[in-house]
Design a protein around this motif. Structure first.
Motif, mmCIF file in Angstrom:
data_model
loop_
_atom_site.group_PDB
_atom_site.id
_atom_site.type_symbol
_atom_site.label_atom_id
_atom_site.label_comp_id
_atom_site.label_asym_id
_atom_site.label_seq_id
_atom_site.Cartn_x
_atom_site.Cartn_y
_atom_site.Cartn_z
ATOM 1 N N SER A 296 -103.516 -7.211 -45.635
ATOM 2 C CA SER A 296 -102.996 -6.738 -46.684
ATOM 3 C C SER A 296 -102.989 -7.710 -48.129
ATOM 4 O O SER A 296 -102.045 -7.748 -48.688
ATOM 5 N N GLY A 297 -104.338 -8.259 -48.202
ATOM 6 C CA GLY A 297 -104.386 -9.057 -49.274
ATOM 7 C C GLY A 297 -103.957 -10.454 -49.182
ATOM 8 O O GLY A 297 -103.730 -11.137 -50.162
ATOM 9 N N PHE A 298 -103.220 -10.818 -48.002
ATOM 10 C CA PHE A 298 -102.582 -11.816 -47.533
ATOM 11 C C PHE A 298 -101.423 -12.160 -48.580
ATOM 12 O O PHE A 298 -100.748 -13.085 -48.931
ATOM 13 N N ASN A 299 -100.540 -10.972 -48.743
ATOM 14 C CA ASN A 299 -99.264 -10.944 -49.149
ATOM 15 C C ASN A 299 -98.408 -11.904 -48.388
ATOM 16 O O ASN A 299 -98.230 -11.228 -47.193
ATOM 17 N N PRO A 300 -98.088 -12.952 -48.546
ATOM 18 C CA PRO A 300 -96.982 -14.027 -47.681
ATOM 19 C C PRO A 300 -96.023 -13.223 -46.960
ATOM 20 O O PRO A 300 -95.716 -13.184 -45.710
ATOM 21 N N ALA A 301 -95.328 -12.353 -47.743
ATOM 22 C CA ALA A 301 -94.176 -11.450 -47.002
ATOM 23 C C ALA A 301 -94.513 -10.696 -46.095
ATOM 24 O O ALA A 301 -93.917 -10.482 -45.044
ATOM 25 N N TYR A 302 -95.982 -10.028 -46.205
ATOM 26 C CA TYR A 302 -96.347 -9.198 -45.098
ATOM 27 C C TYR A 302 -96.685 -9.897 -43.933
ATOM 28 O O TYR A 302 -96.530 -9.551 -42.912
ATOM 29 N N VAL A 303 -97.691 -10.838 -44.230
ATOM 30 C CA VAL A 303 -98.090 -11.805 -43.168
ATOM 31 C C VAL A 303 -96.986 -12.447 -42.163
ATOM 32 O O VAL A 303 -97.018 -12.728 -41.168
ATOM 33 N N ALA A 304 -96.029 -13.106 -43.005
ATOM 34 C CA ALA A 304 -95.085 -13.876 -42.179
ATOM 35 C C ALA A 304 -94.071 -13.161 -41.203
ATOM 36 O O ALA A 304 -93.461 -13.529 -40.332
ATOM 37 N N GLN A 305 -94.129 -11.741 -41.415
ATOM 38 C CA GLN A 305 -93.038 -10.840 -40.445
ATOM 39 C C GLN A 305 -94.017 -10.309 -39.437
ATOM 40 O O GLN A 305 -93.372 -9.519 -38.450
ATOM 41 N N LEU A 306 -95.278 -10.484 -39.225
ATOM 42 C CA LEU A 306 -96.168 -9.930 -38.180
ATOM 43 C C LEU A 306 -95.766 -10.560 -36.849
ATOM 44 O O LEU A 306 -95.658 -11.726 -36.667
ATOM 45 N N SER A 307 -95.653 -9.805 -36.046
ATOM 46 C CA SER A 307 -95.158 -10.072 -34.541
ATOM 47 C C SER A 307 -96.505 -10.846 -33.824
ATOM 48 O O SER A 307 -97.608 -10.531 -34.280
ATOM 49 N N ASP A 308 -96.212 -11.314 -32.591
ATOM 50 C CA ASP A 308 -96.989 -11.728 -31.614
ATOM 51 C C ASP A 308 -98.458 -10.634 -31.277
ATOM 52 O O ASP A 308 -99.433 -10.684 -31.428
ATOM 53 N N GLU A 309 -97.727 -9.470 -30.947
ATOM 54 C CA GLU A 309 -98.209 -8.465 -30.654
ATOM 55 C C GLU A 309 -99.136 -7.705 -31.732
ATOM 56 O O GLU A 309 -100.478 -7.552 -31.596
#
Length: 223
Positions: free
Chosen positions: A72-85
């Protein structure tokens, strides 16, 4: 230790002219320009450098548009909440690079950039305000707070971002050793040794009346 005049004159001699040397100097952004870059762009740049490490750069670069889409364009808020799965799912996706440690570093570094937004107004402001005469300290903080940002990754990311910094490439280290500033041809990791090199670049910076460290570093590599 040679002075800046020797470095500049020798670089011009070997490259053929002052014009040839100037054409090869890396771009350096000022404070305002560094602060104007969005955190997502910085996160993408950091991720690109991490994935390039140990791999052919052109291969990673060719896959990076897919990374941009998937994350998603490396939006930090999006990437930071990604789970291991969710990270594992992306690692298995065709067109990306299957490296678990580097995938996890994207999430860690996204969280770090979010923290910098809260504490410093953003990564751009954080690096813009850091004195160039103490840049090895910035490398140290990036290694400490970020993920997979050790070795030469910190200085490489800053150079890619346009932050003024010298780099300890193989060619630079050969000359630093020849001048008695470094003991070995490899880039040092001990802070004491890095500070000795910082002092040398600070002296050249002063002798050159404020020539960017990035330019001095590149000229030194030409010698």
């Amino acid at each position: 230790m040679k002075d800046f005049a020797w470095i500049y004159d020798r670089a011009c001699e070997l490259k053929g002219s002052k014009r040839a040397v100037n054409a090869l100097l890396p771009p350096v952004r000022d404070r305002k320009a560094l602060m104007a870059v969005a955190s997502a762009e910085y996160l993408s740049l950091i991720g690109l450098r991490v994935f390039r490490a140990g791999l052919k750069h052109s291969v990673v670069d060719s896959k990076w548009p897919m990374f941009e889409t998937v994350f998603s364009g490396f939006n930090p808020a999006y990437v930071a909440q990604l789970s291991d799965e969710e990270l594992e799912e992306r690692m298995r996706q065709p067109g990306l690079i299957a490296h678990w440690g580097k995938m996890k570093s994207l999430r860690h570094n996204a969280a770090w950039l979010l923290e910098l937004e809260r504490s410093h107004g953003g990564f751009g402001q954080y690096i813009a305000e850091w004195p160039v005469t103490e840049v090895v300290g910035l490398w140290k903080e990036m290694k400490k707070s970020g993920a997979q940002l050790g070795g030469r990754s910190g200085s490489a990311i800053l150079r890619m971002a346009g932050k003024d910094t010298f780099m300890l490439s193989q060619d630079v280290m050969v000359q630093l050793r020849a001048m008695g500033i470094a003991d070995k041809p490899e880039a040092p990791t001990a802070q004491r040794d890095l500070l000795i090199i910082q002092d040398a670049f600070n002296a050249w910076h002063e002798q050159s009346k404020g020539q960017p460290m990035a330019h001095i570093s590149r000229m030194l590599s030409f010698t």
